[in-house]
Scaffold this active site. Structure first.
Site, short mmCIF file in Angstrom:
data_model
loop_
_atom_site.label_atom_id
_atom_site.label_comp_id
_atom_site.label_asym_id
_atom_site.label_seq_id
_atom_site.Cartn_x
_atom_site.Cartn_y
_atom_site.Cartn_z
N GLU B 62 35.09 39.77 49.30
CA GLU B 62 33.69 39.66 49.71
C GLU B 62 33.08 38.29 49.43
O GLU B 62 32.31 37.77 50.24
CB GLU B 62 32.85 40.75 49.04
CG GLU B 62 33.15 42.16 49.53
CD GLU B 62 34.42 42.77 48.96
OE1 GLU B 62 34.97 42.20 47.98
OE2 GLU B 62 34.89 43.79 49.48
N HIS B 131 29.41 53.59 45.47
CA HIS B 131 29.38 53.53 46.94
C HIS B 131 28.08 54.11 47.50
O HIS B 131 28.04 54.53 48.66
CB HIS B 131 30.52 54.36 47.54
CG HIS B 131 31.87 53.73 47.46
ND1 HIS B 131 32.62 53.68 46.32
CD2 HIS B 131 32.63 53.13 48.41
CE1 HIS B 131 33.77 53.10 46.57
NE2 HIS B 131 33.81 52.76 47.83
C1 LIG Z 1 35.22 45.42 46.49
C2 LIG Z 1 35.55 46.44 47.51
N1 LIG Z 1 35.68 46.06 48.79
C3 LIG Z 1 35.96 46.97 49.74
C4 LIG Z 1 36.14 48.28 49.41
C5 LIG Z 1 36.44 49.32 50.47
N2 LIG Z 1 37.85 49.71 50.36
C6 LIG Z 1 38.20 50.76 49.60
S1 LIG Z 1 39.84 50.90 49.48
C7 LIG Z 1 40.11 49.59 50.48
C8 LIG Z 1 41.50 49.16 50.77
C9 LIG Z 1 42.22 48.82 49.52
O1 LIG Z 1 43.50 48.41 49.81
P1 LIG Z 1 44.59 48.31 48.67
O2 LIG Z 1 44.08 47.52 47.54
O3 LIG Z 1 45.84 47.84 49.32
O4 LIG Z 1 44.75 49.81 48.16
P2 LIG Z 1 45.24 51.09 49.00
O5 LIG Z 1 44.03 51.67 49.63
O6 LIG Z 1 46.23 50.65 50.00
O7 LIG Z 1 45.81 52.00 47.98
C10 LIG Z 1 38.90 49.04 50.89
C11 LIG Z 1 38.76 47.89 51.78
C12 LIG Z 1 35.99 48.64 48.07
N3 LIG Z 1 36.11 49.91 47.66
N4 LIG Z 1 35.72 47.70 47.13
#
Ligand SMILES: Cc1ncc(C[n+]2csc(CCOP(=O)(O)OP(=O)(O)O)c2C)c(N)n1
Ligand SMILES: [Mg+2]
Lengths: 333, 332
Positions: B62, B131
């Protein structure tokens, strides 16, 4: 009670160890299936992030940890929580907004954590747990408690500033920390190919002077072996290690995912690399157990999850009356 | 084509598409805004219509994303940056509050930042404390940011077009429960703008003035309808932009009704709506009040997960109804 005693050591060290690794992976699988079912039946609120297909990573990692060692977890944290030894009933109860839930119904799926088994918290913020793990590792070092702290995070989290800042702190302070990346190939819809200009995520560690290793994240034995090496380094004061476990998320990112960013074929290919049969094969090869014993363990995991759901459903709902008092810890006299 | 009923998500998408068609320098960037269509489906098919060069999927970063938007904006582009949940503006706060908000002023006007940051906020989805926040006071307390809190699709469209035109950074806070429901009013076709800094008198009455923001405008509307049947007539005012804030209609209304109820979803302590009370208290219309000002706001707690807890944490229609009836009945 729907806990199972923890066991530390190599998943093929003995029949008991093999039983433990298999039972835990199956508990995670069955738990996640139950969550999906509760959601489908409208019994659960909010959202869910399932770790089906990734069970070997937390199981193998946590078999290298003592009960007092600590972890930080993620939005996709049910598996970490279970692998560290949490009670399934209190986990389901949390999802159902019950008073006996781990967070008293205040946290839900993204915040379930059993602090008694060393889980410092799941996290709704991607990357949020990584600096916290570094801080807990700093406390371990300062207090000479001997605790190792593992931060679980996803591939996507590696692009947050939080990862970079925490990795550097862990490196320069030689913290007893393991940075455990579950590379399930996507952060929501962003593939690692799109989100990274390097081919191997483990190379990120180079810039911080941290040793790193890739491991088959669907092979509980391989994960354990690398986890053990990293935990030994941490315990010996040699500092952090980055483990990149290669795995795959079978289900959508969350309940609203239409899977538009990947192909059915890709999902099918990875389903063939299911960590559970993979380990079953190893158990059979090692002759530690017969197929019938393996079947019994899988059934036992299913029974434990069903018992947890039944118990949690009957539990008392959380009440709003205590909310205001819950914000701050009371000052002790 | 005539005006139609749209959801807030559709209206926001329509405004972005109009801006994309009008100006080549407008582009959208954010996490999963491409093929996925945005976490709440707001950008939907824009990736297919405008291509990957104008609908930029970003890594989860972000601070970097917003910083890149600031840089692109001051270098001549007009970025719309989507932060997946307003809670994660926390990661980007340096770029928002220290950079974007201050560059024009600090640099003696030599540069400016025509950027829009759109982000969903609010509770009601069971997504829990990290959230579900309403962070408008964070932004409203930083001079140099304009802050828009639309309560319905038609306003969202017109206000977003103005926000994109604006040469300054604009924070555009969309309540996620409003995304999927059609508004009460149809959304005009075409590219009509609604100026920032002009409050809307949603309906007029003589017994009470309600000032509400975002989704609380909708909840208050229900109360106005219900109490109208009991013979209580209410003026409902939606500030629409909270920075700058247009108080004139509030003063004028209070002079007629003598009673003021303010409603917001976010926590009461140091909340935005307190600014409305403060300005009212310092105005010459204050003397028209015949009742103490009543404030309804969220509890001063993080948003809890379980539905029964989450509901208790923020004002519900029944709470507004009780407060409105009490103030009218008890102060004559
Ligand atoms: C700071 C932040 N940005 C965006 C999100 C929204 N979000 C939740 S999970 C996710 C993907 C995360 O990917 P990864 O770290 O690879 O974990 P995975 O979901 O694949 O287990 C996103 C973009 C969030 N929760 N926190
Ligand atoms: Mg991932």
């Amino acid at each position: 009670m729907t806990t199972a005693p923890l066991l530390i050591g190599h998943p093929l060290a003995s029949k008991e160890h093999a039983r433990h690794a298999l039972l835990y992976m199956c508990r995670i699988r069955k738990f996640e299936e139950a969550v999906e079912d509760l959601f489908g039946r409208g019994m659960m609120h909010g959202t869910m992030h399932l770790s089906i297909g990734q069970e070997a990573s937390p199981t193998g990692m946590c078999m290298a940890l003592n009960l007092t060692d600590q972890i930080t977890s993620t939005h996709r944290g049910h598996g970490h929580c279970i692998a560290k030894g949490a009670d399934l009933t209190r986990m389901i109860a949390e999802l159902l907004g019950k008073e006996i839930g781990y967070c008293g119904g205040r946290g839900g799926s993204m915040h379930i954590a059993d602090v008694d088994t060393g889980n410092l918290g799941a996290n709704g913020v991607v990357g949020g747990g990584i600096p916290i793990a570094a801080g807990a590792a700093l406390a371990s070092k300062m207090m000479k408690s001997g605790k190792v702290v593992v931060s679980f995070f996803g591939d996507g989290a590696m692009n947050e500033g939080a990862f970079h800042e925490a990795a550097n702190l862990a490196a320069i302070w030689k913290l007893p920390m393991i940075l455990f990346c579950e590379n399930n190939k996507y952060g929501m819809s962003s593939s690692t190919e799109k989100a990274f200009a390097i081919d191997n995520l483990k190379d990120r560690a180079l810039g911080y002077g941290i040793p790193s290793v890739n491991v088959d994240g669907n092979d509980v034995v391989a994960v354990y072996e690398q986890a053990q090496i990293a935990a030994d380094r941490a315990r010996n004061g040699e500092g952090p290690t980055l483990i990149v476990a290669e795995t795959y998320r079978w289900k959508g990112h969350s309940r609203s995912d239409k899977n538009l960013y990947r192909t059915k074929e890709e999902i099918e290919e990875w389903r063939l690399l299911d960590p559970i049969p993979k380990f079953v094969e190893k158990i059979l090869e090692s002759k530690l157990m017969e197929q019938s014993e393996i079947d019994a363990i899988q059934a036992e995991a299913q029974d434990q999850v069903i018992a947890a759901v039944n118990e949690a459903v009957k539990a008392k709902s959380a009440e709003p009356s205590g909310l205001l008092a819950a914000v701050f810890k009371e000052i002790s006299a | 084509m005539s005006d139609r009923m749209l959801t807030m998500a559709e209206a926001v998408r329509e405004a972005m598409s109009i801006a994309f068609d009008e100006r080549p320098e407008v582009f959208l960037l954010g996490e999963d805004v491409g093929i996925y269509g945005g976490a709440f489906g707001v950008s939907a098919d824009m990736y297919h219509r405008y291509g990957a060069e104008r609908v930029l999927d970003t890594p989860i970063a972000e601070l970097g994303i917003v910083g890149a938007a600031v840089g692109a904006a001051l270098a001549g582009m007009r970025p719309i940056v989507e932060i997946q949940f307003s809670d994660f503006t926390a990661q980007a706060m340096d770029q928002i509050a220290n950079q974007a908000a201050k560059i024009h002023f600090m640099l003696g006007g030599a540069l400016h930042v025509p950027m829009v940051l759109r982000t969903p906020q609010g509770s009601g989805t069971g997504a829990a404390a990290q959230h579900s926040q309403n962070l408008e006071p964070w932004f409203a307390s930083v001079p140099g940011l304009k802050v828009v809190v639309p309560s319905n699709p038609a306003d969202a469209k017109g206000l977003l077009l103005s926000a994109i035109d604006d040469p300054n950074p604009v924070i555009f806070l969309e309540h996620k429960l409003l995304y999927k429901i059609p508004g009460r009013d149809s959304v005009p076709v075409g590219s009509g703008r609604i100026p920032l800094g002009v409050a809307k008198v949603v309906r007029e009455g003589k017994d009470l003035t309600i000032v509400a923001t975002g989704i609380m405008v909708n909840k208050s509307w229900e109360v106005c309808e219900k109490l109208a049947a009991e013979g209580i007539s209410i003026t409902l005012i939606d500030p629409r932009t909270i920075s700058p804030l247009d108080m004139q209609p509030v003063y004028e209304s209070v002079e007629k009704t003598g009673r003021l109820l303010v409603v917001q979803e976010g926590p009461s302590h140091a909340g935005f709506i307190n600014e409305v009370i403060a300005q009212m208290a310092g105005s010459s219309s204050f003397g028209s009040l015949i009742a103490p000002i009543k404030r309804l706001a969220g509890m001063n707690i993080p948003i809890p997960y379980a539905p029964q807890l989450e509901k208790a944490a923020v004002p519900q229609i029944e709470d507004i109804e009780i407060a409105a009836r009490d103030i009218v009945k008890n102060w004559r």
